[in-house]
Write a protein that holds these residues in place. Structure first.
Motif, mmCIF file in Angstrom:
data_model
loop_
_atom_site.group_PDB
_atom_site.id
_atom_site.type_symbol
_atom_site.label_atom_id
_atom_site.label_comp_id
_atom_site.label_asym_id
_atom_site.label_seq_id
_atom_site.Cartn_x
_atom_site.Cartn_y
_atom_site.Cartn_z
ATOM 1 N N ASP A 74 -0.843 1.467 -10.788
ATOM 2 C CA ASP A 74 -1.920 1.703 -9.821
ATOM 3 C C ASP A 74 -1.338 2.641 -8.752
ATOM 4 O O ASP A 74 -0.464 2.251 -7.983
ATOM 5 C CB ASP A 74 -2.331 0.364 -9.210
ATOM 6 N N ARG A 132 5.597 1.074 15.923
ATOM 7 C CA ARG A 132 5.471 0.182 14.767
ATOM 8 C C ARG A 132 5.821 -1.274 15.070
ATOM 9 O O ARG A 132 5.050 -2.176 14.734
ATOM 10 C CB ARG A 132 6.303 0.729 13.598
ATOM 11 N N ARG A 142 -7.882 -4.875 1.334
ATOM 12 C CA ARG A 142 -7.374 -5.829 0.340
ATOM 13 C C ARG A 142 -6.074 -6.487 0.756
ATOM 14 O O ARG A 142 -5.754 -7.588 0.324
ATOM 15 C CB ARG A 142 -7.192 -5.136 -1.006
ATOM 16 N N SER A 143 -5.318 -5.800 1.602
ATOM 17 C CA SER A 143 -4.022 -6.376 1.982
ATOM 18 C C SER A 143 -4.114 -7.170 3.291
ATOM 19 O O SER A 143 -3.108 -7.611 3.820
ATOM 20 C CB SER A 143 -3.004 -5.252 2.154
ATOM 21 N N GLU A 174 1.319 3.981 1.463
ATOM 22 C CA GLU A 174 0.944 4.777 2.637
ATOM 23 C C GLU A 174 2.159 5.089 3.478
ATOM 24 O O GLU A 174 3.189 4.444 3.330
ATOM 25 C CB GLU A 174 -0.073 3.981 3.478
ATOM 26 N N PHE A 175 1.992 6.069 4.427
ATOM 27 C CA PHE A 175 3.187 6.314 5.210
ATOM 28 C C PHE A 175 3.523 5.118 6.068
ATOM 29 O O PHE A 175 2.649 4.460 6.570
ATOM 30 C CB PHE A 175 3.230 7.486 6.203
ATOM 31 N N GLY A 176 4.791 4.953 6.186
ATOM 32 C CA GLY A 176 5.230 3.882 7.072
ATOM 33 C C GLY A 176 5.405 2.540 6.405
ATOM 34 O O GLY A 176 5.988 1.643 6.986
ATOM 35 N N LYS A 221 -4.589 -11.131 -2.840
ATOM 36 C CA LYS A 221 -3.614 -11.985 -2.172
ATOM 37 C C LYS A 221 -3.789 -13.438 -2.582
ATOM 38 O O LYS A 221 -4.903 -13.906 -2.728
ATOM 39 C CB LYS A 221 -3.772 -11.864 -0.653
ATOM 40 N N SER A 278 8.998 1.695 6.016
ATOM 41 C CA SER A 278 9.599 1.546 7.329
ATOM 42 C C SER A 278 9.192 0.222 7.992
ATOM 43 O O SER A 278 9.982 -0.416 8.690
ATOM 44 C CB SER A 278 9.195 2.752 8.163
ATOM 45 N N ARG A 279 7.950 -0.212 7.774
ATOM 46 C CA ARG A 279 7.508 -1.504 8.312
ATOM 47 C C ARG A 279 8.351 -2.644 7.765
ATOM 48 O O ARG A 279 8.725 -3.568 8.494
ATOM 49 C CB ARG A 279 6.057 -1.772 7.912
ATOM 50 N N VAL A 322 0.308 -5.777 7.497
ATOM 51 C CA VAL A 322 -0.993 -5.354 6.985
ATOM 52 C C VAL A 322 -0.848 -4.541 5.692
ATOM 53 O O VAL A 322 -1.702 -4.600 4.828
ATOM 54 C CB VAL A 322 -1.772 -4.578 8.067
ATOM 55 N N ASP A 323 0.240 -3.809 5.522
ATOM 56 C CA ASP A 323 0.399 -3.010 4.309
ATOM 57 C C ASP A 323 0.847 -3.801 3.082
ATOM 58 O O ASP A 323 0.859 -3.275 1.980
ATOM 59 C CB ASP A 323 1.435 -1.887 4.552
ATOM 60 N N VAL A 324 1.242 -5.037 3.285
ATOM 61 C CA VAL A 324 1.722 -5.830 2.149
ATOM 62 C C VAL A 324 0.524 -6.453 1.436
ATOM 63 O O VAL A 324 -0.215 -7.252 1.996
ATOM 64 C CB VAL A 324 2.722 -6.911 2.610
ATOM 65 N N VAL A 325 0.339 -6.054 0.170
ATOM 66 C CA VAL A 325 -0.801 -6.545 -0.605
ATOM 67 C C VAL A 325 -0.496 -7.924 -1.180
ATOM 68 O O VAL A 325 -1.338 -8.808 -1.196
ATOM 69 C CB VAL A 325 -1.154 -5.549 -1.733
ATOM 70 N N SER A 364 -2.199 3.653 -5.976
ATOM 71 C CA SER A 364 -2.329 3.313 -4.556
ATOM 72 C C SER A 364 -1.304 2.275 -4.114
ATOM 73 O O SER A 364 -1.229 1.907 -2.950
ATOM 74 C CB SER A 364 -3.739 2.809 -4.274
ATOM 75 N N ILE A 365 -0.532 1.774 -5.083
ATOM 76 C CA ILE A 365 0.382 0.665 -4.770
ATOM 77 C C ILE A 365 1.810 0.973 -5.198
ATOM 78 O O ILE A 365 2.031 1.538 -6.264
ATOM 79 C CB ILE A 365 -0.125 -0.624 -5.467
ATOM 80 N N HIS A 393 -0.771 -3.260 13.907
ATOM 81 C CA HIS A 393 -0.751 -2.262 12.849
ATOM 82 C C HIS A 393 -0.957 -0.901 13.495
ATOM 83 O O HIS A 393 -1.479 -0.833 14.609
ATOM 84 C CB HIS A 393 -1.865 -2.536 11.836
ATOM 85 N N GLU A 436 0.864 -1.180 0.000
ATOM 86 C CA GLU A 436 0.000 0.000 0.000
ATOM 87 C C GLU A 436 0.900 1.230 0.000
ATOM 88 O O GLU A 436 1.862 1.311 0.774
ATOM 89 C CB GLU A 436 -0.894 0.022 1.250
#
Lengths: 172, 575
Positions: A43, B122, B182-183, A15-17, A168, A20-21, A71-74, A45-46, B127, A13
């Motif tokens: 895309d 983090r 979705r993720s 998004e911020f972080g 996924k 870093s995640r 959670v951010d990994v699609v 958003s990705i 999350h 995603e």
């Protein structure tokens, strides 16, 4: 157990972080990042990341699961498990004396690199290829002095119709 | 209807049926507190330190399986939550921490009370979110609740800049009923063929063993587990986190396993030929030396988290999904295969286990001169009919509760197993007491641990929480002292506290009842009377044997079969 090279593709995603995640996971769990490339995709958003790491077979399984859990990994894929294409880009600024110019032009042609900037004392060269090819070119430079080196890190994509999808794996 | 960011936050919490918020006000959350002041439904519990808020929300979540909610300000407010978040993260406890942040225009400028909340938390949250648009508040809350409570649960932090909560900026409010992330799609169902394979493996075992963890409690799978064990009549052990998932008083239960597990549980682990691990994560305190772990066993692992599988111990068969639904299916397959069970082998196996049980590894030397800490827990169990919500801090007292308080029901045993957080017990008891105002809530602690969050005694008075604190006071950091005795030739570096308060007076000064018990002959009546005091917090300070150690004990780096036993049963013959 000897460490092997793995090349991993990730859709994350935008998004911020997010970066870093992923970087944090590697440091927190004691994995190394050999190279990492991040950029937006078609895309907006990705973002797509390509990451190269060296580890054992057992560790790579755990690493893939840990990445997938973020959670951010699609989506995430170990490209090493299938036939894939890899490219890396190298930008090189070389100090080039008059008597080395001919030789350097020849080497650049042999390796299908390009000279993209010239001054009376330097050449700047652009080259893409698999990492081994870049390293072979660097070795071939011999006495020629490197002023600056920039590498993109490896980029990877599956061969054929295979692709890394937004849905996924197995979780549609 | 148009609402401000602060009102939206309150409405989101109401949509999620939140009853309590544990929090502490400050500059960056004043708008939210103002909205909360005007609201009639949600109750706010004012703690005395933000760490207490996180542990109280955690205790609430563990007691009633609902997410605990925390509201704190920016900067020190959120940094004080770090230990509580890490505690909840290690034990997979659902929690939502809402932290104020400085206004967006000041973010990144080292403003007053600014801290990088999402950066700091983090690695210790499942999350976290930094909201940057008032229009995404509702959606973010929905996502946070889904992420905190589904799959393998965990804490989620939402950081909200102050300007987004401005009472003068209002937007239409719409709480999404459903949302697709979705993720994030935790796997719920496992392939039936694999479940059937597991059933066959289980029914073909000659020396089976069941090892369960906190996943039984978090996954509400205790009923299905009970059916499974009663059907099979196989031995079962539990981790510290899983206690109460299966009734400890039942004969199939061998007690806790691991570093301070029972002789019979650890020996059965070492000898078993099929191990069924359910909702447990092969923690190092459970496995001991991994190269010596269950050397003869085929291992089946049921867990909701794919990354738990073969992380520490390579397993032969993994079933990924919700423990309750997998166990339900497993039960039905086992019914089909139950005739395959070779009960003569299973009887032999039980005979062997019963010989190990005769070792009576939890026996301790009784005394009429000094109070033995184990006896205090046995009496506590007796006087509360084994049905209290028991929280603990970390150390010897925690292990003694795990060993001597026979939990029969899930959610009754509330302790920091993964992170091992001293200071957890009292605030966690506040959460449990608020979740179940009419139940007995006991915090078993030690004189070192209790001082780490002692300020919450003040919160307990404000909300009239009738917690019973049982302080096993041995004037030592007991577990540190035990390790120093065993591994550092008795050099007790910094494990003795020379200036301990008079706890009963301390409790009285906070407006509670204080009791001190220091003679063995007083223990029965004084403990019973103290526990029977209604509607009051009672601090029961029990002066115990300074040199008592927790046995059995497996030293780090040793296998399950290499336990140290108590001097009390060292002379009994090994079966």
């Amino acid at each position: 157990m000897k460490d092997k090279r793995y090349i991993i593709s990730l859709l994350v995603e935008n998004e911020f972080g997010s970066l870093s995640r992923i970087a944090g996971l590697f440091s927190a769990r004691g994995y190394n990042i050999h190279s990492l490339n991040v950029a937006p995709t078609n895309d907006e958003s990705i973002s797509r990341m390509t990451l190269v790491t060296f580890c054992s077979d057992q560790k790579i399984n755990q690493l893939m699961k840990q990445l997938d859990k973020l959670v951010d990994v699609v989506n995430v894929k170990d490209l090493t498990q299938e036939t894939h294409l890899e490219r890396e880009m190298l930008l090189l600024k070389l100090r080039c004396k008059k008597n080395q110019r001919e030789e350097l032009k020849r080497l650049t042609d042999i390796f299908r690199a390009r000279i993209i900037d010239v001054t009376d004392t330097t050449y700047t060269i652009e080259m893409t290829g698999v990492t081994d090819k870049l390293l072979a070119f660097l070795t071939s430079l011999g006495e020629i002095n490197i002023i600056e080196m920039v590498r993109s890190g490896s980029l990877g994509i599956s061969r054929g119709v295979e692709s890394l999808e937004v849905n996924k794996r197995g979780k549609k | 209807m148009k609402l401000s960011g602060s009102e939206i936050i309150i409405e989101c919490l109401k949509k999620e049926k939140v009853k309590y918020i544990f929090g502490y006000p400050g500059g960056a959350v004043l708008h939210i507190y103002d909205a909360l002041f005007k609201d009639k439904e949600i109750k706010h519990v004012l703690v005395r330190h933000e760490q207490g808020a996180t542990h109280a929300a955690d205790g609430y979540a563990r007691a009633c399986n609902k997410p605990g909610i925390v509201l704190v300000t920016s900067g020190p407010g959120i940094t004080n939550c770090v230990t509580g978040l890490a505690t909840a993260h290690m034990d997979s406890i659902p929690m939502i921490v809402i932290s104020g942040q400085v206004s967006r225009q000041y973010v990144g400028s080292d403003a007053f009370q600014e801290a990088d909340a999402t950066g700091i938390t983090r690695p210790i949250t499942k999350h976290n979110f930094l909201i940057d648009d008032i229009n995404s508040i509702a959606e973010t809350f929905k996502k946070a609740f889904i992420i905190a409570t589904s799959g393998r649960p965990g804490p989620v932090l939402i950081d909200i800049p102050k300007d987004l909560t401005d009472p003068n900026v209002k937007i239409p409010f719409n709480y999404p009923k459903k949302i697709n992330i979705r993720s994030y799609k935790p796997q719920k169902k496992e392939n039936d063929i694999k479940i059937q394979q597991a059933a066959e493996l289980i029914c073909n075992a000659k020396k089976p063993m069941i090892y369960t963890g906190g996943g039984i409690i978090l996954g509400k799978a205790d009923k299905q587990l009970h059916q499974l064990v009663k059907k099979l009549k196989y031995p079962i052990t539990s981790t510290l986190m899983g206690l109460g998932g299966f009734p400890s008083s039942n004969q199939e239960f061998l007690g806790m396993l691991g570093m301070h597990g029972t002789y019979e549980a650890n020996m059965a682990m070492h000898e078993c030929d099929v191990l069924l691990a359910i909702g447990a994560r092969f923690d190092d305190r459970v496995t001991g030396d991994t190269s010596k772990f269950c050397p003869k066993a085929k291992i089946i692992h049921i867990d909701i988290d794919p990354s738990s599988i073969s992380k520490i111990i390579q397993v032969d068969l993994s079933l990924i999904g919700e423990t309750a639904s997998i166990l339900k299916k497993l039960n039905s397959y086992i019914t089909r295969h139950i005739k395959k069970i070779d009960y003569s082998s299973i009887d032999k196996w039980w005979n062997k286990i019963n010989k190990w049980k005769k070792k009576k590894c939890l026996a301790y030397t009784k005394s009429n001169k000094i109070i033995k800490p184990q006896l205090v827990i046995e009496k506590l169990y007796e006087f509360t009919q084994g049905d209290a919500y028991v929280t603990s801090d970390v150390g010897q007292h925690q292990m003694w509760v795990a060993q001597y308080y026979k939990f029969d029901k899930p959610n009754r045993w509330i302790n920091s197993g993964g992170l091992g957080t001293m200071g957890f017990g009292l605030p966690a008891a506040m959460g449990a007491q608020l979740a179940f105002p009419k139940s007995n809530v006991v915090c078993v602690t030690g004189e070192a641990s209790i001082l780490m969050c002692i300020q919450e005694l003040s919160t307990c008075l404000q909300y009239r929480l009738p917690i019973k604190i049982v302080n096993l006071n041995n004037r030592y950091m007991g577990m540190v002292r035990q390790w120093q005795e065993f591994f550092y030739e008795g050099r007790y570096a910094m494990s003795y506290v020379d200036a301990i308060p008079d706890f009963s007076k301390l409790a009285e000064s906070f407006g509670h009842v204080g009791v001190r018990i220091d003679k063995p002959e007083q223990l029965d009546t004084m403990l019973k009377d103290a526990l029977n005091i209604k509607n009051k917090l009672v601090f029961i300070d029990v002066i115990t044997d300074q040199t008592e150690n927790v046995y059995p004990m497996i030293q780090s780096g040793k296998g399950h079969h290499e336990m140290h036993l108590s001097p009390t049963n060292e002379d009994t013959e090994l079966a």
